[in-house]
Scaffold this active site. Structure first.
Site, PDB file in Angstrom:
ATOM      1  N   LEU A   1      28.922  44.214  41.190  1.00 38.17           N
ATOM      2  CA  LEU A   1      28.839  44.710  42.558  1.00 38.17           C
ATOM      3  C   LEU A   1      30.214  44.783  43.202  1.00 38.17           C
ATOM      4  O   LEU A   1      30.428  45.529  44.141  1.00 38.17           O
ATOM      5  CB  LEU A   1      27.944  43.786  43.398  1.00 38.17           C
ATOM      6  CG  LEU A   1      26.493  43.655  42.967  1.00 38.17           C
ATOM      7  CD1 LEU A   1      25.824  42.539  43.741  1.00 38.17           C
ATOM      8  CD2 LEU A   1      25.761  44.959  43.184  1.00 38.17           C
ATOM      9  N   GLY A   2      31.110  43.972  42.701  1.00 46.19           N
ATOM     10  CA  GLY A   2      32.435  43.967  43.297  1.00 46.19           C
ATOM     11  C   GLY A   2      33.276  42.930  42.597  1.00 46.19           C
ATOM     12  O   GLY A   2      32.782  42.131  41.801  1.00 46.19           O
TER      13      GLY A   2
ATOM     14  N   GLY B   1      37.252  40.681  42.843  1.00 46.18           N
ATOM     15  CA  GLY B   1      38.437  40.341  43.612  1.00 46.18           C
ATOM     16  C   GLY B   1      39.112  39.176  42.944  1.00 46.18           C
ATOM     17  O   GLY B   1      38.744  38.780  41.835  1.00 46.18           O
ATOM     18  N   GLY B   2      40.098  38.648  43.618  1.00 49.51           N
ATOM     19  CA  GLY B   2      40.831  37.550  43.026  1.00 49.51           C
ATOM     20  C   GLY B   2      39.968  36.324  42.764  1.00 49.51           C
ATOM     21  O   GLY B   2      40.250  35.541  41.865  1.00 49.51           O
ATOM     22  N   PHE B   3      38.886  36.186  43.513  1.00 47.13           N
ATOM     23  CA  PHE B   3      38.027  35.022  43.329  1.00 47.13           C
ATOM     24  C   PHE B   3      37.209  35.131  42.049  1.00 47.13           C
ATOM     25  O   PHE B   3      36.645  34.164  41.564  1.00 47.13           O
ATOM     26  CB  PHE B   3      37.072  34.877  44.523  1.00 47.13           C
ATOM     27  CG  PHE B   3      36.183  36.070  44.701  1.00 47.13           C
ATOM     28  CD1 PHE B   3      35.005  36.174  43.983  1.00 47.13           C
ATOM     29  CD2 PHE B   3      36.534  37.104  45.559  1.00 47.13           C
ATOM     30  CE1 PHE B   3      34.198  37.281  44.111  1.00 47.13           C
ATOM     31  CE2 PHE B   3      35.729  38.219  45.690  1.00 47.13           C
ATOM     32  CZ  PHE B   3      34.568  38.312  44.972  1.00 47.13           C
ATOM     33  N   GLY B   4      37.113  36.360  41.530  1.00 44.69           N
ATOM     34  CA  GLY B   4      36.237  36.596  40.392  1.00 44.69           C
ATOM     35  C   GLY B   4      35.421  37.839  40.664  1.00 44.69           C
ATOM     36  O   GLY B   4      35.891  38.746  41.342  1.00 44.69           O
TER      37      GLY B   4
ATOM     38  N   VAL C   1      31.374  39.711  41.408  1.00 45.42           N
ATOM     39  CA  VAL C   1      30.000  39.524  41.861  1.00 45.42           C
ATOM     40  C   VAL C   1      29.113  40.471  41.070  1.00 45.42           C
ATOM     41  O   VAL C   1      29.423  41.656  40.935  1.00 45.42           O
ATOM     42  CB  VAL C   1      29.857  39.809  43.368  1.00 45.42           C
ATOM     43  CG1 VAL C   1      28.425  39.601  43.814  1.00 45.42           C
ATOM     44  CG2 VAL C   1      30.784  38.912  44.161  1.00 45.42           C
TER      45      VAL C   1
ATOM     46  N   LYS D   1      27.943  35.247  42.107  1.00 45.70           N
ATOM     47  CA  LYS D   1      29.382  35.243  42.316  1.00 45.70           C
ATOM     48  C   LYS D   1      29.964  34.352  41.230  1.00 45.70           C
ATOM     49  O   LYS D   1      29.777  33.134  41.246  1.00 45.70           O
ATOM     50  CB  LYS D   1      29.674  34.683  43.711  1.00 45.70           C
ATOM     51  CG  LYS D   1      31.126  34.673  44.104  1.00 45.70           C
ATOM     52  CD  LYS D   1      31.212  34.341  45.586  1.00 45.70           C
ATOM     53  CE  LYS D   1      32.623  34.005  46.007  1.00 45.70           C
ATOM     54  NZ  LYS D   1      32.667  33.583  47.412  1.00 45.70           N
TER      55      LYS D   1
ATOM     56  N   ASP E   1      36.169  33.178  58.107  1.00 45.48           N
ATOM     57  CA  ASP E   1      36.500  34.457  57.484  1.00 45.48           C
ATOM     58  C   ASP E   1      35.460  35.522  57.831  1.00 45.48           C
ATOM     59  O   ASP E   1      34.974  36.239  56.960  1.00 45.48           O
ATOM     60  CB  ASP E   1      36.632  34.301  55.967  1.00 45.48           C
ATOM     61  CG  ASP E   1      37.384  35.476  55.344  1.00 45.48           C
ATOM     62  OD1 ASP E   1      38.090  36.197  56.079  1.00 45.48           O
ATOM     63  OD2 ASP E   1      37.276  35.664  54.115  1.00 45.48           O
TER      64      ASP E   1
END
Ligand SMILES: *[C@@H]1O[C@H](CO)[C@@H](O)[C@H](O)[C@H]1NC(C)=O
Ligand SMILES: *[C@@H]1O[C@H](CO)[C@@H](O)[C@H](O)[C@H]1NC(C)=O
Ligand SMILES: *[C@@H]1O[C@H](CO)[C@@H](O)[C@H](O)[C@H]1NC(C)=O
Ligand SMILES: *[C@@H]1O[C@H](CO)[C@@H](O)[C@H](O)[C@H]1NC(C)=O
Ligand SMILES: *[C@@H]1O[C@H](CO)[C@@H](O)[C@H](O)[C@H]1NC(C)=O
Ligand SMILES: *[C@@H]1O[C@H](CO)[C@@H](O)[C@H](O)[C@H]1NC(C)=O
Ligand SMILES: *[C@@H]1O[C@H](CO)[C@@H](O)[C@H](O)[C@H]1NC(C)=O
Ligand SMILES: *[C@@H]1O[C@H](CO)[C@@H](O)[C@H](O)[C@H]1NC(C)=O
Ligand SMILES: *[C@@H]1O[C@H](CO)[C@@H](O)[C@H](O)[C@H]1NC(C)=O
Length: 808
Positions: free
Chosen positions: A496-497, A499-502, A504, A518, A615
């Site tokens: 689904l998406g 980013g730096g966090f990993g 989803v 996630k 956030d």
């Protein structure tokens, strides 16, 4: 995709048969001929052979049909109930036109016993393996036969045979196993298409009454409860209509499906040029196929330990035995149904429906009627759509037996399980391994590391009584394999998406629940701290405007959060896209604003904890199927103790454009920093423009500055997205702008609290204070104004890791 198992297991368990073959008389037996021991009929294409055989060391002789290339593969036996105990049997056509088997003293020990009499009958063995009694000189394709062996299956079905019913004639075909590998006489197991209780299902029964295996009931298109992809070369055929009800299979390759003496339906194939049979599929196929494996109201799960689980709302009848993996006793209702209106149902997909024991079928009932009727009846424990093509309702009363997860695509048939009123119970019931987090609430923040250890340590341990001042959180802990299966092994198309966090991923649990997983990158800036923080916080927060945590997974280096799946993506997807935003009418926007406000009020004031999100931004506002907003991403959230109002942080986290000045510059955060972000959100929703990256030909202000200029010039309505002109309620939009400006005021103490924000938004007549200059309105950036969710995510990550150079 080719299933490797075809080439996997070689079936070498056949017993050597003594084939009594000396000569062959072609494929046809005429009325003047006979077959004695040592003689055979061979089909035209030399595929099948008919003759006498003895199995193993047995002295008994039987008349049978076998594969010509593989004589041990007997597919049909004539005299199963009356073996010849000598070698002087004879097969001939009687004067009455019947095929008869005579023993040495010329007594008939078996006959076709057909009712139809034909002139000049002959017996012919076809290349399909079918033995026909038909009129001499009629073609073998003729339907004018008086008898066929395919109507009397033994333990094997071949292509062209059916397992089931001809409903016009009432003739049934079913399989009965051999007594043993050396004894073709009828054994303990039968496999039959049951139509006495509709919808039909296939059942394997031992000793006449003990169920061993069953498929799921007919779902309108096929029999349910079967895993797909048996073999790419084999095409199963399921029929259930007014005239026929049967199972069959089609294939180009040589195959046979046999009910073995020990009660396993085995599909064997013969590879070209080989005489060895390969076992490619069995039923029962896995431990969960064993009938009632997990007892009453249990659910059997493949690839999971423990394999048995009580259905939601149920608890093991005998906890000790259950813990010893003995699930015979099954499960009982946690809270007996009291038929209250508050009760509801949980939808399960990809399950084999419970056995049709105590049930009713309502063919014309819609699913909603079904639900209502089931609800009315206290003893109704579950219902399902009986026909995936349309109307039809199945209701179960009493215990649910032989329910299992199946590894197949969602076929559109669902089990709706009755659950007691308390929704919490349904969410928190132990549908997975339980993770027990024990937190003395006063020192929450300090315990994060210890918590992680305690979770790992407590995995698999029993829940125990806890002192009352402790908070006890039950959060399902999933193992890695389960999550991998749910997300199709983190398939790219499920992403689904990222980013730096990993990343989803979208996933679907075996209960049918759709989730967003996630999966934190091993290299992510979100360490165990943030991870546990998020888990801990969100697990304790329950509000309709906060995204719900379904569970988590900690295994090795893997850390995953499993959330409810939100089908409508996030708010930025709608409001910052020109086309989508123009169809995103005002009422929806206002509802979303109100929803976010309520969610935030809950976080700040109403929850047991006092939580600052830190956030808030459009991409963290997810939208459910009904476009209800859900605040997500609590990775950065901090909770506050009651008397604390402001804290300092060593790391600046959050997202530019939403960050309040005191937070960005002084590292101070309080609920008022969230209020600032909420104000930005409000103005963005009204204007369909991003604060960060806002461009205007007349000035260099960001959206906040622009709004402030317009407002101070009395032209605030110009901020409203032009595409909203038809739907907008002017007074509401203006109030939103003013509240937005109040929220983004430079000094935290000037900003309203969330409760007054909710009040101001909801009350048309409320007198609003006049806003002062916003903070950060001159901030400029080169950020792209149409960054995608993915970019937004990685962008957030950058902010997380970069410690701002602050002048302290
Ligand atoms: C074969 O069966 C008959 C009667 O069923 C019996 O009299 C005879 O002794 C049997 N012969 C052998 C060799 O078992
Ligand atoms: C068939 O029966 C006759 C006697 O009736 C006997 O002599 C002969 O051995 C039998 N054949 C076989 C193959 O046993
Ligand atoms: C042939 O079958 C009849 C009837 O079942 C039986 O009475 C007779 O003993 C059998 N003869 C032999 C030799 O098995
Ligand atoms: C033939 O069928 C009739 C009735 O259908 C039955 O009574 C008889 O026992 C059968 N005979 C044999 C040899 O199966
Ligand atoms: C039922 O299905 C069979 C097999 O597809 C077909 O031959 C038969 O005509 C069907 N009967 C009806 C009433 O549709
Ligand atoms: C097996 O061999 C036959 C003829 O030799 C051929 O027509 C057929 O396609 C082959 N089947 C497979 C599965 O290879
Ligand atoms: C499981 O529990 C049942 C019922 O109490 C008992 O009869 C059975 O022996 C147990 N089975 C095993 C393997 O312990
Ligand atoms: C049924 O049970 C629920 C909770 O289990 C309770 O809240 C409700 O009042 C009960 N209703 C009746 C009619 O007893
Ligand atoms: C179900 O609906 C069909 C078509 O609407 C109708 O012909 C039939 O009588 C109905 N059956 C029952 C049991 O109501």
């Amino acid at each position: 995709m080719v299933d490797p198992p075809i080439f996997g297991s070689f079936c070498a368990s056949m017993v050597v048969l003594s084939l009594l073959r000396l000569s062959s008389a072609g494929d046809t037996l005429s009325s003047v001929q006979s077959i004695k021991e040592g003689e055979t009929l061979v089909s035209q294409g030399r595929k099948f052979e008919l003759g006498f055989f003895r199995a193993g060391s047995s002295k008994n002789t039987f008349l049978g049909i076998w594969f010509a290339v593989s004589p041990e593969a007997v597919v049909w036996v004539a005299n199963r109930n009356s073996p010849l105990n000598d070698s002087n049997g004879t097969l001939k056509i009687s004067n009455e036109g019947e095929l008869v088997l005579l023993n040495q003293s010329k007594s008939i020990i078996w006959s076709t016993n057909s009712t139809k009499v034909l002139g000049n009958p002959v017996a012919q063995l076809l290349d399909s393996g079918n033995l026909l009694v038909l009129r001499e000189s009629s073609s073998s394709g003729s339907v004018d036969y008086s008898w066929q062996s395919f109507d009397y299956p033994s333990d094997t079905i071949l292509v062209g045979m059916t397992l089931g019913w001809n409903l016009r004639t009432g003739i049934e075909h079913h399989l009965t196993s051999w007594r043993s590998t050396e004894d073709p006489s009828p054994g303990d197991y039968t496999y039959r298409y049951k139509i006495d209780r509709l919808p039909p299902q296939l059942e394997m029964v031992s000793k006449g009454s003990v169920k061993v295996y069953r498929t799921g009931p007919w779902d309108g298109v096929k029999l349910g409860g079967l895993s797909l992809g048996v073999n790419p070369f084999i095409n199963p055929v399921f029929v259930y209509n007014a005239t026929d009800a049967y199972f069959a299979f089609e294939t180009e390759i040589t195959a046979r499906s046999r009910l073995s003496p020990d009660g396993v339906m085995q599909l064997h194939i013969l590879l070209n040029g080989s005489t060895k049979w390969y076992l490619t599929y069995s039923l029962p196929n896995d431990p969960c196929d064993n009938y009632g494996r997990c007892g009453a109201n249990g659910m059997c799960r493949l690839n999971e330990i423990p394999r048995c689980l009580c259905l939601e709302g149920f608890t093991p009848k005998s906890r000790e035995e259950w813990d010893m993996h003995n699930s015979t006793e099954g499960c009982i209702k946690k809270i007996p149904s009291n038929c209250s209106r508050d009760e509801d149902f949980k939808k399960l997909s990809q399950v084999k429906l419970p056995d049709l024991v105590d049930f009713e079928l309502f063919k014309n009932m819609s699913l909603e009627e079904c639900r209502i009727e089931c609800l009315k009846d206290c003893s109704c424990t579950a219902y399902a759509n009986s026909d995936i093509r349309g109307a039809g309702c199945l209701m179960w009363f009493g215990d649910l037996i032989d329910t299992r997860e199946i590894d197949a695509v969602d076929n559109g048939q669902y089990l709706f399980l009755r659950l007691p009123a308390s929704k919490l119970d349904s969410i928190r019931s132990p549908s997975k391994k339980l993770l027990t987090i024990t937190v003395p609430s006063a020192i929450l923040g300090l315990l994060i590391m210890g918590m992680a250890l305690s979770i790992i340590w407590k995995r698999g341990m029993k829940k125990r009584g806890l002192p009352s001042e402790m908070d006890d959180i039950d959060l399902p802990l999933y193992d890695f394999a389960t999550v991998a299966v749910a997300t199709n092994h983190f398939a790219e198309e499920n992403k689904l998406g990222a980013g730096g966090f990993g990343s989803v991923y979208k996933g679907s649990l075996t209960t049918g629940q759709e989730v967003a997983v996630k999966r934190l990158s091993k290299y992510s800036g979100q360490g165990l701290n943030e991870f546990m923080n998020e888990v801990l916080l969100i697990a304790r927060l329950q509000h309709r405007n906060l995204v719900g945590l379904v569970g988590c997974c900690i295994e090795g280096e893997e850390r995953m959060l499993i959330y409810e799946f939100m089908p409508n993506k996030s708010l930025d997807y709608f409001i910052f896209d020109h086309d989508r935003s123009s169809s995103f009418e005002w009422k929806k926007r206002f509802d979303i604003i109100s929803g976010i406000a309520r969610g935030l009020l809950y976080l700040h004031q109403d929850s047991k904890l006092k939580v600052i999100h830190r956030d808030l931004k459009t991409s963290n506002i997810l939208l459910d199927a009904d476009m209800n907003p859900k605040i997500s991403d609590f990775g950065l959230a901090r909770n506050f103790q009651g008397n604390e109002t402001e804290a300092k942080t060593r790391r600046i986290v959050g997202t530019y454009g939403y960050m309040s000045p005191e937070y960005a510059f002084d590292e101070k955060f309080s609920v008022k920093s969230d209020i600032f972000s909420f104000g930005v959100l409000l103005l963005e929703i009204v204007s369909s423009k991003r604060n960060r990256g806002f461009q205007h030909p007349d000035h260099h202000h960001n959206l906040l500055g622009h709004a402030w200029l317009l407002w101070s010039e009395g032209r605030a309505t110009e901020l409203i997205d032009e595409s909203l002109c038809d739907s907008v309620v002017g007074s509401q939009a203006e109030r939103c702008i003013q509240v937005g400006l109040l929220c983004v005021q430079k000094f935290p103490e000037d900003r309203p609290t969330m409760s007054s924000v909710v009040f101001m938004l909801a009350n048309e007549g409320a007198t609003l204070p006049l806003p002062k200059e916003p903070g950060f309105f001159l901030e400029r950036s080169s950020g792209s104004s149409d960054a995608s969710i993915v970019n937004e995510a990685s962008y957030t990550f950058n902010v997380i890791t970069v410690t701002l150079p602050v002048g302290r």
